[in-house]
Design a protein around this motif. Structure first.
Motif, PDB file in Angstrom:
ATOM      1  N   LYS A   1      30.802  53.736  50.449  1.00  0.00           N
ATOM      2  CA  LYS A   1      31.891  52.983  50.989  1.00  0.00           C
ATOM      3  C   LYS A   1      33.084  53.421  50.976  1.00  0.00           C
ATOM      4  O   LYS A   1      33.762  53.746  49.973  1.00  0.00           O
ATOM      5  CB  LYS A   1      31.697  51.654  49.925  1.00  0.00           C
ATOM      6  CG  LYS A   1      30.589  50.777  49.993  1.00  0.00           C
ATOM      7  CD  LYS A   1      30.890  49.686  48.925  1.00  0.00           C
ATOM      8  CE  LYS A   1      29.697  48.859  48.687  1.00  0.00           C
ATOM      9  NZ  LYS A   1      29.637  47.832  47.657  1.00  0.00           N
ATOM     10  N   LEU A   2      33.807  52.961  52.150  1.00  0.00           N
ATOM     11  CA  LEU A   2      35.348  52.906  52.081  1.00  0.00           C
ATOM     12  C   LEU A   2      35.724  51.501  51.938  1.00  0.00           C
ATOM     13  O   LEU A   2      35.769  50.782  52.975  1.00  0.00           O
ATOM     14  CB  LEU A   2      35.726  53.859  53.131  1.00  0.00           C
ATOM     15  CG  LEU A   2      37.291  53.583  53.941  1.00  0.00           C
ATOM     16  CD1 LEU A   2      38.121  53.969  52.607  1.00  0.00           C
ATOM     17  CD2 LEU A   2      37.660  54.037  55.131  1.00  0.00           C
ATOM     18  N   VAL A   3      36.360  51.529  50.594  1.00  0.00           N
ATOM     19  CA  VAL A   3      37.208  49.939  50.474  1.00  0.00           C
ATOM     20  C   VAL A   3      38.437  50.122  51.061  1.00  0.00           C
ATOM     21  O   VAL A   3      39.219  50.944  50.480  1.00  0.00           O
ATOM     22  CB  VAL A   3      36.972  49.672  49.323  1.00  0.00           C
ATOM     23  CG1 VAL A   3      37.566  48.258  48.850  1.00  0.00           C
ATOM     24  CG2 VAL A   3      35.344  49.599  48.670  1.00  0.00           C
TER      25      VAL A   3
ATOM     26  N   ARG B   1      46.110  39.652  45.254  1.00  0.00           N
ATOM     27  CA  ARG B   1      44.851  38.971  44.778  1.00  0.00           C
ATOM     28  C   ARG B   1      43.930  39.316  45.874  1.00  0.00           C
ATOM     29  O   ARG B   1      42.911  39.370  45.351  1.00  0.00           O
ATOM     30  CB  ARG B   1      45.274  37.477  44.949  1.00  0.00           C
ATOM     31  CG  ARG B   1      44.402  36.559  44.326  1.00  0.00           C
ATOM     32  CD  ARG B   1      45.171  35.164  44.123  1.00  0.00           C
ATOM     33  NE  ARG B   1      45.766  34.535  45.368  1.00  0.00           N
ATOM     34  CZ  ARG B   1      45.061  34.001  46.152  1.00  0.00           C
ATOM     35  NH1 ARG B   1      43.780  33.575  45.936  1.00  0.00           N
ATOM     36  NH2 ARG B   1      45.604  33.544  47.336  1.00  0.00           N
ATOM     37  N   GLU B   2      44.080  39.427  47.302  1.00  0.00           N
ATOM     38  CA  GLU B   2      43.363  39.952  47.955  1.00  0.00           C
ATOM     39  C   GLU B   2      42.751  41.433  47.624  1.00  0.00           C
ATOM     40  O   GLU B   2      41.480  41.596  47.726  1.00  0.00           O
ATOM     41  CB  GLU B   2      43.813  39.849  49.646  1.00  0.00           C
ATOM     42  CG  GLU B   2      43.996  38.397  49.927  1.00  0.00           C
ATOM     43  CD  GLU B   2      45.001  38.265  51.332  1.00  0.00           C
ATOM     44  OE1 GLU B   2      45.464  39.411  51.563  1.00  0.00           O
ATOM     45  OE2 GLU B   2      45.670  37.207  51.268  1.00  0.00           O
ATOM     46  N   ILE B   3      43.642  42.175  47.246  1.00  0.00           N
ATOM     47  CA  ILE B   3      43.173  43.531  47.199  1.00  0.00           C
ATOM     48  C   ILE B   3      42.258  43.520  45.934  1.00  0.00           C
ATOM     49  O   ILE B   3      41.322  44.384  45.760  1.00  0.00           O
ATOM     50  CB  ILE B   3      44.159  44.569  46.861  1.00  0.00           C
ATOM     51  CG1 ILE B   3      45.245  44.770  48.032  1.00  0.00           C
ATOM     52  CG2 ILE B   3      44.057  45.833  46.359  1.00  0.00           C
ATOM     53  CD1 ILE B   3      46.493  45.571  48.093  1.00  0.00           C
ATOM     54  N   ALA B   4      42.342  42.754  44.893  1.00  0.00           N
ATOM     55  CA  ALA B   4      41.673  42.718  43.877  1.00  0.00           C
ATOM     56  C   ALA B   4      40.142  42.238  43.980  1.00  0.00           C
ATOM     57  O   ALA B   4      39.217  43.157  43.661  1.00  0.00           O
ATOM     58  CB  ALA B   4      42.469  41.553  42.888  1.00  0.00           C
ATOM     59  N   GLU B   5      40.085  41.312  44.794  1.00  0.00           N
ATOM     60  CA  GLU B   5      38.721  40.794  45.218  1.00  0.00           C
ATOM     61  C   GLU B   5      38.217  42.013  45.989  1.00  0.00           C
ATOM     62  O   GLU B   5      36.955  41.952  46.100  1.00  0.00           O
ATOM     63  CB  GLU B   5      39.143  39.620  46.236  1.00  0.00           C
ATOM     64  CG  GLU B   5      38.910  38.280  45.526  1.00  0.00           C
ATOM     65  CD  GLU B   5      39.225  37.031  46.578  1.00  0.00           C
ATOM     66  OE1 GLU B   5      38.763  37.276  47.798  1.00  0.00           O
ATOM     67  OE2 GLU B   5      39.815  36.193  46.170  1.00  0.00           O
TER      68      GLU B   5
ATOM     69  N   ILE C   1      38.534  45.146  45.912  1.00  0.00           N
ATOM     70  CA  ILE C   1      38.349  46.382  44.981  1.00  0.00           C
ATOM     71  C   ILE C   1      36.908  46.084  43.978  1.00  0.00           C
ATOM     72  O   ILE C   1      36.256  46.852  43.776  1.00  0.00           O
ATOM     73  CB  ILE C   1      39.635  46.913  44.079  1.00  0.00           C
ATOM     74  CG1 ILE C   1      40.263  47.504  45.156  1.00  0.00           C
ATOM     75  CG2 ILE C   1      39.092  47.720  43.202  1.00  0.00           C
ATOM     76  CD1 ILE C   1      41.726  48.005  44.531  1.00  0.00           C
ATOM     77  N   GLY C   2      36.711  44.740  43.971  1.00  0.00           N
ATOM     78  CA  GLY C   2      35.572  44.506  43.084  1.00  0.00           C
ATOM     79  C   GLY C   2      34.357  44.834  43.972  1.00  0.00           C
ATOM     80  O   GLY C   2      33.215  44.983  43.035  1.00  0.00           O
ATOM     81  N   SER C   3      34.272  45.314  44.929  1.00  0.00           N
ATOM     82  CA  SER C   3      33.063  45.651  45.691  1.00  0.00           C
ATOM     83  C   SER C   3      32.758  47.223  45.650  1.00  0.00           C
ATOM     84  O   SER C   3      31.891  47.645  45.725  1.00  0.00           O
ATOM     85  CB  SER C   3      33.138  45.467  47.226  1.00  0.00           C
ATOM     86  OG  SER C   3      34.148  45.883  47.712  1.00  0.00           O
ATOM     87  N   ALA C   4      34.047  47.884  45.001  1.00  0.00           N
ATOM     88  CA  ALA C   4      33.827  49.427  44.831  1.00  0.00           C
ATOM     89  C   ALA C   4      32.874  49.867  43.597  1.00  0.00           C
ATOM     90  O   ALA C   4      32.755  48.963  42.803  1.00  0.00           O
ATOM     91  CB  ALA C   4      35.028  50.038  44.379  1.00  0.00           C
TER      92      ALA C   4
END
Ligand SMILES: C[S@@+](CC[C@H](N)C(=O)[O-])C[C@H]1O[C@@H](n2cnc3c(N)ncnc32)[C@H](O)[C@@H]1O
Length: 204
Positions: free
Chosen positions: A130-132, A22-26, A28-31
């Motif tokens: 960006k590096l996410v 869930r946290e990763i999904a949030e 990755i939304g910024s990529a």
């Protein structure tokens, strides 16, 4: 690659990392823009990209994992192209300054020579790119860190190279990334040795 690495470990990995998704999904939304995901594994993150993305290129050294990732691509049916290829983050087959974002999730624990991979990610990012990242790391608590060092040799064998003692925060800075945002926390739902997490965005 062995039968364990190709057939058994991918299932274990997917199950064990579900708690982070869930946290990763949030995050990755910024990529955005043209994205490179390193160590894409079985494609667990491929459904999380937002419409701000124009293309995703995923690289992963284990071909058996990529077979599963291809199924994820079909399921996600994105409006942008997703290309998956066998590759090594330490020697990226891409031009300098060619991606807007690079995504690294739960992968810097495993890459051998992580300094090489971090430098390669920075090389292929455009200036300001960006590096996410979302990574489990060495604990800042001395007792936990001592246990991480004790358990690490056995864990590395069971988890196909994964290390629980890495200082990935320092590593990214050492190759020239500047943190735009970083959360450093202990995940409440995983055992203490895997619980220290860094998550955020760093900029070239
Ligand atoms: C714990 S898995 C995480 C996979 C995926 N990022 C995820 O979030 O599910 C670590 C991944 O790093 C990959 N890996 C190991 N060495 C690598 C390397 N040199 N370059 C790129 N990926 C690597 C592994 O094959 C594996 O898929």
């Amino acid at each position: 690659m062995s039968f364990y690495e190709d057939k058994i470990f991918p299932f274990f990995m997917e199950y064990a990392t579900r708690v982070f998704r869930r946290e990763i999904a949030e995050l990755i939304g910024s990529a955005e823009g043209r994205v490179l995901e390193i160590g894409a594994g079985t494609g667990a993150n491929l459904g999380y990209y937002s419409p701000g993305v124009t293309e995703v290129v995923g690289i992963e050294p284990v071909a058996a994992m990529l077979e599963k990732a291809h199924l994820m691509v079909q399921k996600a049916a994105h409006d942008f192209p997703v290309k998956l290829q066998v590759g090594d983050a330490r020697d990226l087959p891409f031009e300098d300054d060619s991606f807007d974002s690079v995504v690294a999730c739960l992968v810097f624990c495993t890459i051998p020579d992580p300094e090489l991979a971090a430098a390669e990610m920075r090389r292929v990012l455009k200036p300001g790119g960006k590096l996410v990242f979302y990574e489990h790391v060495a604990s800042a608590r001395p007792k936990v860190h001592t246990w991480q060092k004790r358990v690490n040799p056995v864990w590395r064998k069971l988890a196909c190279g994964c290390e629980i003692t890495r200082d990935t925060r320092q590593l990214f800075e050492s190759v020239g990334f500047r943190y735009e945002s970083i959360k450093n926390f202990e995940h409440p739902k995983v055992p203490p040795l895997m619980a220290p997490i860094i998550a955020g965005v760093a900029v070239k």
